[in-house]
Design a protein around this motif. Sequence first.
Motif, PDB file in Angstrom:
ATOM      1  N   ARG A   1      17.053  -9.941  -9.927  1.00  0.00           N
ATOM      2  CA  ARG A   1      16.149 -10.183 -11.336  1.00  0.00           C
ATOM      3  C   ARG A   1      14.570  -9.755 -11.141  1.00  0.00           C
ATOM      4  N   ILE A   2      14.009  -9.182 -12.065  1.00  0.00           N
ATOM      5  CA  ILE A   2      12.560  -9.035 -11.984  1.00  0.00           C
ATOM      6  C   ILE A   2      12.144  -9.489 -13.155  1.00  0.00           C
ATOM      7  N   LEU A   3      10.953 -10.285 -13.129  1.00  0.00           N
ATOM      8  CA  LEU A   3      10.523 -11.024 -14.480  1.00  0.00           C
ATOM      9  C   LEU A   3       9.044 -10.434 -14.523  1.00  0.00           C
ATOM     10  N   ASN A   4       8.586 -10.282 -15.773  1.00  0.00           N
ATOM     11  CA  ASN A   4       7.213 -10.051 -15.832  1.00  0.00           C
ATOM     12  C   ASN A   4       6.432 -11.315 -15.991  1.00  0.00           C
ATOM     13  N   LYS A   5       5.638 -11.673 -15.168  1.00  0.00           N
ATOM     14  CA  LYS A   5       4.937 -13.086 -15.071  1.00  0.00           C
ATOM     15  C   LYS A   5       4.104 -13.303 -16.500  1.00  0.00           C
ATOM     16  N   GLU A   6       3.562 -12.286 -16.980  1.00  0.00           N
ATOM     17  CA  GLU A   6       2.432 -12.371 -18.025  1.00  0.00           C
ATOM     18  C   GLU A   6       3.250 -12.410 -19.322  1.00  0.00           C
ATOM     19  N   THR A   7       4.312 -11.927 -19.437  1.00  0.00           N
ATOM     20  CA  THR A   7       5.150 -12.003 -20.794  1.00  0.00           C
ATOM     21  C   THR A   7       6.048 -13.093 -20.575  1.00  0.00           C
ATOM     22  N   ASN A   8       6.571 -13.517 -19.267  1.00  0.00           N
ATOM     23  CA  ASN A   8       7.929 -14.240 -18.878  1.00  0.00           C
ATOM     24  C   ASN A   8       9.115 -13.742 -19.335  1.00  0.00           C
ATOM     25  N   THR A   9       9.289 -12.419 -19.445  1.00  0.00           N
ATOM     26  CA  THR A   9      10.637 -11.936 -19.764  1.00  0.00           C
ATOM     27  C   THR A   9      11.042 -11.005 -18.452  1.00  0.00           C
ATOM     28  N   GLU A  10      12.433 -11.121 -18.617  1.00  0.00           N
ATOM     29  CA  GLU A  10      13.158 -10.212 -17.691  1.00  0.00           C
ATOM     30  C   GLU A  10      13.032  -8.640 -17.947  1.00  0.00           C
TER      31      GLU A  10
ATOM     32  N   LEU B   1      14.674  -5.254 -17.250  1.00  0.00           N
ATOM     33  CA  LEU B   1      16.295  -4.964 -17.106  1.00  0.00           C
ATOM     34  C   LEU B   1      16.175  -3.383 -16.689  1.00  0.00           C
ATOM     35  N   LEU B   2      16.677  -3.179 -15.551  1.00  0.00           N
ATOM     36  CA  LEU B   2      16.649  -1.565 -14.971  1.00  0.00           C
ATOM     37  C   LEU B   2      18.075  -1.269 -15.135  1.00  0.00           C
ATOM     38  N   THR B   3      18.162   0.116 -15.159  1.00  0.00           N
ATOM     39  CA  THR B   3      19.588   0.741 -14.865  1.00  0.00           C
ATOM     40  C   THR B   3      19.978   0.755 -13.247  1.00  0.00           C
ATOM     41  N   GLY B   4      20.996   0.893 -13.146  1.00  0.00           N
ATOM     42  CA  GLY B   4      21.367   0.887 -11.634  1.00  0.00           C
ATOM     43  C   GLY B   4      20.667   1.619 -10.544  1.00  0.00           C
ATOM     44  N   LYS B   5      20.409   2.887 -11.099  1.00  0.00           N
ATOM     45  CA  LYS B   5      19.651   3.928 -10.145  1.00  0.00           C
ATOM     46  C   LYS B   5      18.133   3.201 -10.281  1.00  0.00           C
ATOM     47  N   GLN B   6      17.538   2.919 -11.137  1.00  0.00           N
ATOM     48  CA  GLN B   6      16.456   2.462 -11.256  1.00  0.00           C
ATOM     49  C   GLN B   6      15.899   1.318 -10.424  1.00  0.00           C
ATOM     50  N   PHE B   7      16.905   0.387 -10.552  1.00  0.00           N
ATOM     51  CA  PHE B   7      16.991  -0.791  -9.643  1.00  0.00           C
ATOM     52  C   PHE B   7      17.239  -0.317  -8.080  1.00  0.00           C
ATOM     53  N   TYR B   8      17.913   0.555  -7.745  1.00  0.00           N
ATOM     54  CA  TYR B   8      18.070   1.077  -6.514  1.00  0.00           C
ATOM     55  C   TYR B   8      16.969   1.602  -5.801  1.00  0.00           C
ATOM     56  N   ILE B   9      16.343   2.570  -6.756  1.00  0.00           N
ATOM     57  CA  ILE B   9      15.032   3.097  -6.222  1.00  0.00           C
ATOM     58  C   ILE B   9      13.966   2.033  -6.047  1.00  0.00           C
ATOM     59  N   PHE B  10      13.513   1.166  -7.031  1.00  0.00           N
ATOM     60  CA  PHE B  10      12.765  -0.004  -6.695  1.00  0.00           C
ATOM     61  C   PHE B  10      13.019  -0.805  -5.478  1.00  0.00           C
ATOM     62  N   MET B  11      14.172  -1.040  -5.090  1.00  0.00           N
ATOM     63  CA  MET B  11      14.660  -2.004  -3.924  1.00  0.00           C
ATOM     64  C   MET B  11      14.262  -1.255  -2.817  1.00  0.00           C
ATOM     65  N   TYR B  12      14.620   0.338  -2.652  1.00  0.00           N
ATOM     66  CA  TYR B  12      14.289   0.860  -1.579  1.00  0.00           C
ATOM     67  C   TYR B  12      12.857   0.839  -1.285  1.00  0.00           C
TER      68      TYR B  12
ATOM     69  N   HIS C   1      13.615   9.597 -13.081  1.00  0.00           N
ATOM     70  CA  HIS C   1      13.926   8.305 -12.759  1.00  0.00           C
ATOM     71  C   HIS C   1      12.883   7.321 -12.459  1.00  0.00           C
ATOM     72  N   ILE C   2      11.833   7.980 -11.696  1.00  0.00           N
ATOM     73  CA  ILE C   2      10.359   7.209 -11.267  1.00  0.00           C
ATOM     74  C   ILE C   2       9.682   7.122 -12.490  1.00  0.00           C
ATOM     75  N   ARG C   3       9.829   8.333 -13.562  1.00  0.00           N
ATOM     76  CA  ARG C   3       8.945   7.788 -14.697  1.00  0.00           C
ATOM     77  C   ARG C   3       9.387   6.696 -15.689  1.00  0.00           C
ATOM     78  N   HIS C   4      10.794   6.732 -15.827  1.00  0.00           N
ATOM     79  CA  HIS C   4      11.357   5.737 -16.448  1.00  0.00           C
ATOM     80  C   HIS C   4      11.248   4.331 -16.027  1.00  0.00           C
ATOM     81  N   LEU C   5      11.320   4.361 -14.560  1.00  0.00           N
ATOM     82  CA  LEU C   5      11.014   3.107 -13.913  1.00  0.00           C
ATOM     83  C   LEU C   5       9.703   2.753 -14.004  1.00  0.00           C
ATOM     84  N   ARG C   6       8.561   3.477 -14.133  1.00  0.00           N
ATOM     85  CA  ARG C   6       7.241   2.966 -14.349  1.00  0.00           C
ATOM     86  C   ARG C   6       7.118   2.858 -15.558  1.00  0.00           C
TER      87      ARG C   6
END
Length: 224
Positions: free
Chosen positions: A139-148, A150-161, A194-199
């Motif tokens: 899970r990834i949370l935005n602390k400023e808005t306290n909202t989760e 949601l990433l697609t599978g590939k976005q998540f794997y890119i971010f984790m890598y 994918h990086i653009r959408h992730l950003r």
Amino acid sequence: MCFTILHIEDDEEIGSWVSAFFIERGYKVIWLKSGHRALEHMEQSDVVIIDIMLPGLDGYTVGQRMKQKFPNIPVMMLTARTSMEDKLQGLAFADDYMTKPYHPDELEARIQILLRRSGAMSSDQIQLKHLRIDRKANRILNKETNTEILLTGKQFYIFMYLLDHPNQILTQRQIYESVWDDSYIKGDKTLMVHIRHLREKIELDPSVPKIIETIRGIGYRLKI
């Protein structure tokens, strides 16, 4: 979870700047300008940042009293003193020692290490600027808005890598072949898209990214 930092610093400019930095990143900060009443706030605190040069009781004395009474709460010495004697005196009781000037991102990284060592923060929990990342729960949370977020599978794997290789310049080939498990073809725009959408999801301002940095002609770097 919101972690509380007890910050003891008599310099108005440094104290306000450090406090504002950590508050912006989702921490609670108790800022004291001397160590006289520090022990009263220890039970509310997860970690302590203390300067050596304080009015009245110096940081060494205050820090030693803290560790005697609250040995499990980590203490970070933050000072302009750079001599080996000062460092050894501080590290005789403190959990870490950092000299000025310093980069605030490094200070936060060291604070997170102390929180994990003390058990206050799980090793699966990472705070990165305005993000709180729970790797165990994916899970990834935005602390400023306290909202989760949601990433697609590939976005998540890119971010984790990228997260597995903080502050390292990674080539497009490295990222693509690790995430897609396929050969990278030079000129392929798939990763860039994918990086653009992730950003767009994780950056406060995608047009001026502060987390995923583009290294022109090479690839990307996740900045901690």
